[in-house]
Design an enzyme around this catalytic site. Structure first.
Site, PDB file in Angstrom:
ATOM      1  N   LYS A 104      -0.095   3.350   6.028  1.00  0.00           N
ATOM      2  CA  LYS A 104       0.382   3.730   4.690  1.00  0.00           C
ATOM      3  C   LYS A 104      -0.427   2.975   3.668  1.00  0.00           C
ATOM      4  O   LYS A 104      -0.603   1.745   3.774  1.00  0.00           O
ATOM      5  CB  LYS A 104       1.878   3.351   4.552  1.00  0.00           C
ATOM      6  CG  LYS A 104       2.466   3.737   3.199  1.00  0.00           C
ATOM      7  CD  LYS A 104       2.884   5.183   3.179  1.00  0.00           C
ATOM      8  CE  LYS A 104       3.088   5.730   1.771  1.00  0.00           C
ATOM      9  NZ  LYS A 104       1.827   6.226   1.153  1.00  0.00           N
ATOM     10  N   LYS A 140      -5.763   2.305   3.953  1.00  0.00           N
ATOM     11  CA  LYS A 140      -6.276   2.534   2.591  1.00  0.00           C
ATOM     12  C   LYS A 140      -7.455   3.482   2.678  1.00  0.00           C
ATOM     13  O   LYS A 140      -8.086   3.586   3.719  1.00  0.00           O
ATOM     14  CB  LYS A 140      -6.744   1.205   1.972  1.00  0.00           C
ATOM     15  CG  LYS A 140      -6.778   1.213   0.462  1.00  0.00           C
ATOM     16  CD  LYS A 140      -5.427   0.869  -0.120  1.00  0.00           C
ATOM     17  CE  LYS A 140      -5.380   1.066  -1.609  1.00  0.00           C
ATOM     18  NZ  LYS A 140      -4.140   0.469  -2.159  1.00  0.00           N
ATOM     19  N   GLY A 179      -1.597   7.409  -4.048  1.00  0.00           N
ATOM     20  CA  GLY A 179      -2.567   7.161  -5.107  1.00  0.00           C
ATOM     21  C   GLY A 179      -2.972   5.704  -5.214  1.00  0.00           C
ATOM     22  O   GLY A 179      -2.420   4.824  -4.556  1.00  0.00           O
ATOM     23  N   ASP A 180      -3.969   5.464  -6.034  1.00  0.00           N
ATOM     24  CA  ASP A 180      -4.422   4.121  -6.422  1.00  0.00           C
ATOM     25  C   ASP A 180      -5.284   4.392  -7.654  1.00  0.00           C
ATOM     26  O   ASP A 180      -5.124   5.449  -8.296  1.00  0.00           O
ATOM     27  CB  ASP A 180      -5.207   3.466  -5.267  1.00  0.00           C
ATOM     28  CG  ASP A 180      -5.378   1.950  -5.434  1.00  0.00           C
ATOM     29  OD1 ASP A 180      -4.471   1.206  -5.057  1.00  0.00           O
ATOM     30  OD2 ASP A 180      -6.426   1.505  -5.977  1.00  0.00           O
ATOM     31  N   THR A 224       5.438   0.580  -9.325  1.00  0.00           N
ATOM     32  CA  THR A 224       4.581  -0.597  -9.161  1.00  0.00           C
ATOM     33  C   THR A 224       4.755  -1.550 -10.346  1.00  0.00           C
ATOM     34  O   THR A 224       4.960  -2.759 -10.169  1.00  0.00           O
ATOM     35  CB  THR A 224       3.099  -0.195  -8.990  1.00  0.00           C
ATOM     36  OG1 THR A 224       3.023   0.877  -8.058  1.00  0.00           O
ATOM     37  CG2 THR A 224       2.263  -1.355  -8.515  1.00  0.00           C
ATOM     38  N   ASN A 255      -1.442   3.452 -14.719  1.00  0.00           N
ATOM     39  CA  ASN A 255      -0.059   3.598 -14.297  1.00  0.00           C
ATOM     40  C   ASN A 255       0.675   2.267 -14.098  1.00  0.00           C
ATOM     41  O   ASN A 255       1.802   2.081 -14.574  1.00  0.00           O
ATOM     42  CB  ASN A 255      -0.096   4.394 -12.985  1.00  0.00           C
ATOM     43  CG  ASN A 255       1.259   4.754 -12.509  1.00  0.00           C
ATOM     44  OD1 ASN A 255       2.030   5.345 -13.252  1.00  0.00           O
ATOM     45  ND2 ASN A 255       1.574   4.389 -11.296  1.00  0.00           N
ATOM     46  N   SER A 392       7.137   4.578  -2.306  1.00  0.00           N
ATOM     47  CA  SER A 392       6.474   5.585  -1.464  1.00  0.00           C
ATOM     48  C   SER A 392       7.236   5.742  -0.150  1.00  0.00           C
ATOM     49  O   SER A 392       7.432   6.862   0.331  1.00  0.00           O
ATOM     50  CB  SER A 392       5.033   5.164  -1.158  1.00  0.00           C
ATOM     51  OG  SER A 392       4.162   5.565  -2.187  1.00  0.00           O
TER      52      SER A 392
HETATM   53  N1  GLU Z   1      -1.998   2.003  -3.990  1.00  0.00           N
HETATM   54  C1  GLU Z   1      -0.712   1.388  -4.035  1.00  0.00           C
HETATM   55  C2  GLU Z   1      -0.791  -0.007  -3.458  1.00  0.00           C
HETATM   56  O1  GLU Z   1      -1.784  -0.673  -3.670  1.00  0.00           O
HETATM   57  C3  GLU Z   1       0.385   2.251  -3.435  1.00  0.00           C
HETATM   58  C4  GLU Z   1       0.192   2.679  -2.012  1.00  0.00           C
HETATM   59  C5  GLU Z   1       1.222   3.711  -1.554  1.00  0.00           C
HETATM   60  O2  GLU Z   1       2.104   4.073  -2.292  1.00  0.00           O
HETATM   61  O3  GLU Z   1       1.085   4.097  -0.372  1.00  0.00           O
HETATM   62  O4  GLU Z   1       0.100  -0.532  -2.864  1.00  0.00           O
END
Ligand code: GLU
Length: 460
Positions: A104, A140, A179-180, A224, A255, A392
């Site tokens: 994830k 990732k 997302g990121d 977040t 965001n 998430s």
């Molecule tokens: N990109 C976000 C993080 O750095 C969220 C990752 C997700 O929701 O899977 O944790």
């Protein structure tokens, strides 16, 4: 050091040397991956006390295994731009660790993306996800595609090409991207459509961060930023401080940043500065969040435009100087290594009381040392920004149950999760001779969960 030498017990006095050896091997095997080395070093250095107490982790070669991704996928992403030219980008997915659940973690679209960036983010994600207490492993991905200045059609064609390949490796019980930086609900939507078309199945749980219209979770967008503020508020509370009445600087205006500002304001803080990749704005009366949201979320404009509507505010070119704005609380929510030793020193000399990392690894190792040396409260990313991935996982739970919770229900769960993470970090730090050190606490609390699950599942 081989297993037999470890069995002889040399590790108890030589844990330091053993950890150093693992780190040197990581550097040798992954040359030029500086961000990955940095993330590994931070974790390994924190683990000394727990390795000394629990030699089974050394016997089972948990460190050697945990620094090696289970799988690293790299692929070509060809697409056609609006002028009819064929463009080629590079796509990545690291499936780092599945001890606790399906991989994830988000997808980042940014020109700086390379193997090192993806591996540092994936490595961090293992421990962050473990801290959430939810059944998710660490992964990732992303691409060096730059969404800036691209038309909607270009973004759609790129994401469809990206997903055509990625779809072979993911699934609701395998690997669940989100997302990121550079990937929001729009990109997730295009990717979901392409995945559905290729599979011929509506598998809502394959991606998170979806639009509410087709299986997204309320409060995921806010999670977040809100989560970071909830975590920092817990940390402040313990020392008799609070966001109420504090002056706050938040870097970024994406965001994470927008919703960190929003929650900080809800709690009574005055946010005086935020930034984008061109520079930062300073509004001593307090930033007008509606303007920032409109400029950034709807109009996709530069933050410099803020001063046209708020003439009392100032725009400064270059974003690193944002840390020279005096504040009580700094929330770095932009990107990795945005606070170096210099910036940390300036923050300290201006009297900062607390740092909360909303971005991933925004402080260098040297900066973190400066904060610790000066008694600044420090909330590390893998704990403080875990709210995004937590919601998430709540989105995955809702998708599996085919139901949806209200905003208030999700927000209440998020608050609980952030409080529990804070408590777990504080306890792990205390048990391991580093009271109050949340870096040590977060790394150990996350590591122990993953390591125990790895041991239970055998050498795989
Ligand atoms: N990109 C976000 C993080 O750095 C969220 C990752 C997700 O929701 O899977 O944790």
């Amino acid at each position: 050091m081989n297993v037999l030498e470890k069995e002889k017990g040399t590790y108890t006095s030589d844990v330091h040397e053993y950890v150093q050896h693992v780190y040197e091997t990581v550097k040798q095997r992954n040359p030029y991956e500086n961000e990955f080395h940095q993330a590994v070093k931070e974790v390994l250095d924190s683990l000394l006390p727990v390795l000394a107490k629990r030699p089974q982790y050394i016997r089972q070669a948990i460190l050697e295994r945990i620094v090696e991704p289970e799988r690293m996928i790299s692929f070509r992403v060809p697409w056609v731009d609006d002028q009819g030219n064929v463009q080629v980008n590079r796509g990545f997915r690291v499936q780092f660790n599945s001890a606790l659940g399906p991989y994830k973690g988000g997808l980042r679209f940014h020109p700086s993306v390379n193997t090192s960036i993806i591996k540092f983010l994936g490595f961090e994600q293992i421990f962050k996800n473990a801290l959430t207490g939810q059944p998710i492993g660490g992964g990732k991905g992303g691409s060096d595609f730059d969404p800036k200045g691209k038309s909607d059609g270009e973004i759609m064609r790129f994401t469809q090409s990206f997903m055509s390949e990625l779809s072979k490796y993911i699934g609701p019980d395998t690997d669940v991207p989100a997302g990121d930086i550079g990937v929001g609900a729009k990109e997730i939507g295009y990717m979901f459509g392409q995945y559905k078309k290729m599979r011929g199945r509506f598998e809502a749980g394959v991606l998170t961060g979806k639009d509410i219209a087709y299986g997204g979770s309320l409060a995921r967008k806010e999670a977040t930023g809100y989560g970071t503020v909830y975590f920092v508020e817990e940390m402040l509370k313990e020392k008799g401080h609070s966001f109420a009445g504090s002056t706050v600087v938040v870097s970024g205006s994406g965001n994470v940043s927008i919703y960190a500002m929003e929650k900080a304001m809800h709690l009574g803080a005055k946010v005086v500065a935020c930034s984008d990749s061109e520079g930062y704005i300073y509004d001593k009366r307090g930033i007008n969040l509606e303007t920032v949201k409109r400029l950034k979320e709807s109009e996709k404009k530069r933050i410099s435009e803020y001063v046209n509507e708020h003439p009392q505010a100032h725009f400064f070119q270059g974003c690193s100087d944002i840390w020279s704005v005096p504040c009580d609380i700094a929330l770095p929510c932009a990107t990795q290594n945005e606070i170096d030793e210099n910036a940390a020193t300036v923050l300290v000399s201006n009297g900062v009381k607390a740092i909360g990392e909303g971005a991933n690894m925004p402080s260098t190792l040297e900066a973190v040392n400066v904060f610790h040396e000066h008694g600044v409260l420090f909330a590390p990313a893998k704990a403080a920004n875990a709210g995004g991935v937590s919601v998430s996982a709540l989105e995955m739970a809702q998708n599996s149950a085919r139901l949806s919770w209200t905003f208030e229900e999700v927000d209440a769960k998020l608050q609980d999760i952030m409080k529990t993470i804070y408590r777990d970090c504080i306890e792990a730090a205390k048990e391991n001779d580093a009271p109050g050190n949340l870096v040590v606490g977060a790394n150990i609390a996350g590591f122990v969960k993953v390591a125990d699950a790895m041991i239970a599942q055998g050498v795989i």
